[in-house]
Design a protein around this motif. Structure first.
Motif, PDB file in Angstrom:
ATOM      1  N   VAL B 105       0.736  -1.196  -0.028  1.00 50.12           N
ATOM      2  CA  VAL B 105      -0.170  -0.050  -0.034  1.00 50.12           C
ATOM      3  C   VAL B 105       0.815   1.315   0.113  1.00 50.12           C
ATOM      4  N   ARG B 106       1.960   1.119   0.795  1.00 50.79           N
ATOM      5  CA  ARG B 106       2.909   2.430   0.839  1.00 50.79           C
ATOM      6  C   ARG B 106       3.485   2.380  -0.392  1.00 50.79           C
ATOM      7  N   ARG B 109       0.418   3.248  -3.516  1.00 52.45           N
ATOM      8  CA  ARG B 109      -0.337   4.394  -3.045  1.00 52.45           C
ATOM      9  C   ARG B 109      -1.665   4.289  -3.768  1.00 52.45           C
ATOM     10  N   ASP B 110      -1.983   3.084  -3.823  1.00 49.71           N
ATOM     11  CA  ASP B 110      -3.199   2.586  -4.463  1.00 49.71           C
ATOM     12  C   ASP B 110      -3.922   1.104  -4.117  1.00 49.71           C
ATOM     13  N   ARG B 111      -4.902   1.303  -3.302  1.00 53.24           N
ATOM     14  CA  ARG B 111      -4.971  -0.259  -2.755  1.00 53.24           C
ATOM     15  C   ARG B 111      -5.267  -1.174  -3.635  1.00 53.24           C
ATOM     16  N   ASN B 163       3.990   9.421  -9.558  1.00 53.16           N
ATOM     17  CA  ASN B 163       4.085  10.036  -8.232  1.00 53.16           C
ATOM     18  C   ASN B 163       5.074  10.942  -8.440  1.00 53.16           C
ATOM     19  N   GLU B 165       5.032  14.124  -6.714  1.00 56.53           N
ATOM     20  CA  GLU B 165       4.795  15.122  -5.724  1.00 56.53           C
ATOM     21  C   GLU B 165       6.012  15.513  -5.312  1.00 56.53           C
ATOM     22  N   THR B 213       9.072   5.022  -2.247  1.00 57.37           N
ATOM     23  CA  THR B 213       8.198   5.198  -3.053  1.00 57.37           C
ATOM     24  C   THR B 213       8.695   4.384  -4.451  1.00 57.37           C
TER      25      THR B 213
END
Lengths: 254, 248
Positions: B105-106, B109-111, B163, B165, B213
């Protein structure tokens, strides 16, 4: 302690474990890991060092249907596939490794295995399997190759091959009688490998062909023909096929 | 130790009985005196009791929350999984999935994607359990590596990095939530955490960002708006310093 070059290659394994390499670099490292026990050991050390950090991600309960999905993906509940439980006996590399670890019992073991296997697939005709023991020049079993013709693949299990010098890798060749060697694939001195066989390669497998191993630069022979020293060779035999035959004629008692 | 060896052997024998049974069911005409599964088990048993199981003391693989009366380690469950023991595989899943799913999950970033990755990871674990080499490390680490490699491969397959960010390595908080309770943390984790805290904060933040990540050097450099060479040198120095720190 560590020379700059040691550090350089050790760092690549660290970068691989950390996950900062792009897809191509990752693939290159993976090939190295499959070919070199030293590389695999260095990578394993980095796993031990870095992967405990995963604990910081905490835990999450997966949804209950995920286990069902995994079972379905592995066809655990398909009754007909009982014999093919985990992709079939074929996938059980460990079994092959154990069976072929000592060369003495090799043939008997392969026969025994195939007898058991045959009984797992009740109404089918004898399945074409071939095997070869690839002996090193000193008489040790370098590798054992077993070929599943219907699935066009070959599993190559190392016995006790001589170590390979750095930056080199053993490459497997098929040598049809009277013809030039055909590359089968890169193999490892310490890990079993499953190689996919092209249709033309499958067509050339047979009891008159031989398998050979040469030592090539990492990544394989640059020319498509063997360039390095021949270290091991063996004829392809149909022995396991006759073991299958034996399994189908049960009245033959010892 | 000896008891553990016997447990493994009896698993082998049970498997052999099942195989023999299956064989008999499908081939009622199989003669009794053909080389049968016992042969295989003798070959298998020799190796397994001498190798994997006896060698490995159940240090960190020891299951902490095992409520059953059995005391199988993750190592034992993994070795039994390699032999095709579905029950061992189910218990392996039961004991390791929450931790591995947390990691998925970490990373994803999407279950939904995390579920896909965990599924792929366990399919791989079942199929490749026979490649686990206990002399190179604990089962826990092996399971983590398989799962993380699946996740990273999948991240690499995404056509573009999802990602984007921004990362500020100067100010990024040292978010190390740690395991829910530090009491649950392994000694290895605590040691690594101590070593990370001794690094230049820019280095340790880069390593954490990379770890959680699954980003490439290039992605990290872009998100942190630092030159690629700088990002590489931060992480490489961090890795070398960690290696030294963890050796002492």
């Amino acid at each position: 302690m560590n020379t700059p070059t040691d550090d350089e290659s050790d760092l690549r394994y660290a970068e691989y474990v950390l996950g900062v390499l792009d897809a191509d670099a990752r693939a290159a490292v993976e090939q190295e890991l499959a070919a070199s026990p030293q590389a695999a050991a260095a990578e394993a050390q980095w796993r031990q060092r870095l992967l405990p950090l995963a604990e910081a991600a905490g835990t999450e309960t997966p949804p209950p249907q995920l286990w069902t999905r995994i079972r379905a993906a592995l066809e655990f509940d398909a009754p007909a596939a009982a014999a093919d439980a985990r992709g079939g006996w074929w996938q059980n590399i460990r079994l092959w490794h154990w069976l072929t670890f000592g060369s003495g019992a090799l043939l008997a073991a392969a026969c025994a295995a195939l007898v058991v296997i045959a009984t797992h697939r009740p109404p089918s005709p004898p399945i074409p399997y071939m095997a070869a023991t690839i002996m090193e020049t000193d008489g040790r079993v370098g590798w054992t190759a077993t070929m599943d013709i219907s699935k066009a693949r070959m599993i190559v299990v190392p016995g006790a091959p001589q170590p390979v010098r750095a930056d080199h890798t053993p490459e497997l060749w098929l040598i049809p009688r009277g013809a030039r060697p055909v590359a089968v694939g890169l193999i490892s001195t310490h890990a079993p490998m499953t190689l996919t066989l092209s249709a033309s390669l499958v067509a050339r497998l047979g009891p008159t062909a031989r398998l050979a191993v040469t030592i090539e630069p990492r990544g394989g022979s640059p020319t498509g023909q063997p360039t390095g020293p021949l270290v091991a060779a063996g004829m392809i035999g149909a022995a396991p096929a006759s073991a299958l035959h034996l399994a189908h004629t049960p009245q033959r008692r010892a | 130790m000896a008891r553990r060896g016997r447990t493994a052997e009896s698993t082998d024998l049970r498997l052999a009985r099942e195989r023999r049974q299956q064989a008999l069911e499908s081939r009622p005409d199989l003669p009794e005196n053909l080389p049968g599964p016992q042969f295989l088990v003798q070959a298998a048993g020799r190796k397994s009791t001498g190798g994997a199981i006896r060698h490995r003391a159940p240090r960190r693989g020891q299951l902490m929350n095992d409520t059953s009366t059995e005391t199988d380690t993750l190592e034992q469950l993994l070795v039994r999984t390699a032999m095709g023991d579905r029950e061992a595989f189910a218990r392996l899943y039961q004991h390791s999935a929450p931790r591995l799913f947390g990691l998925c999950v970490r990373l994803m970033r999407d279950r939904n994607e995390a579920e896909d990755v965990l599924q792929e990871a366990f399919v791989s674990i079942w199929r490749r359990a026979n490649r686990y080499n206990p002399s190179l490390g604990g089962a826990n680490t092996w399971l983590t590596a398989v799962t993380r490699n699946r996740a990273i491969d999948r991240l690499r397959q995404r056509r573009e990095s999802t990602n984007t960010e921004p990362l500020d390595f100067e100010r990024l908080p040292d978010a190390n939530p740690g395991p829910a309770g530090l009491a649950m943390a392994s000694a290895q984790y605590l040691r690594l955490e101590r070593c990370l805290q001794q690094l230049d904060p820019k280095y340790s933040r880069s390593v954490r960002a990379a770890f959680f990540t699954g980003a490439t050097y290039k992605e990290l450099a872009e998100r942190g708006q630092v030159p690629l060479a700088t990002m590489k040198s931060w992480i490489r120095r961090a890795l070398l310093q960690l290696r030294t720190c963890l050796e002492t």
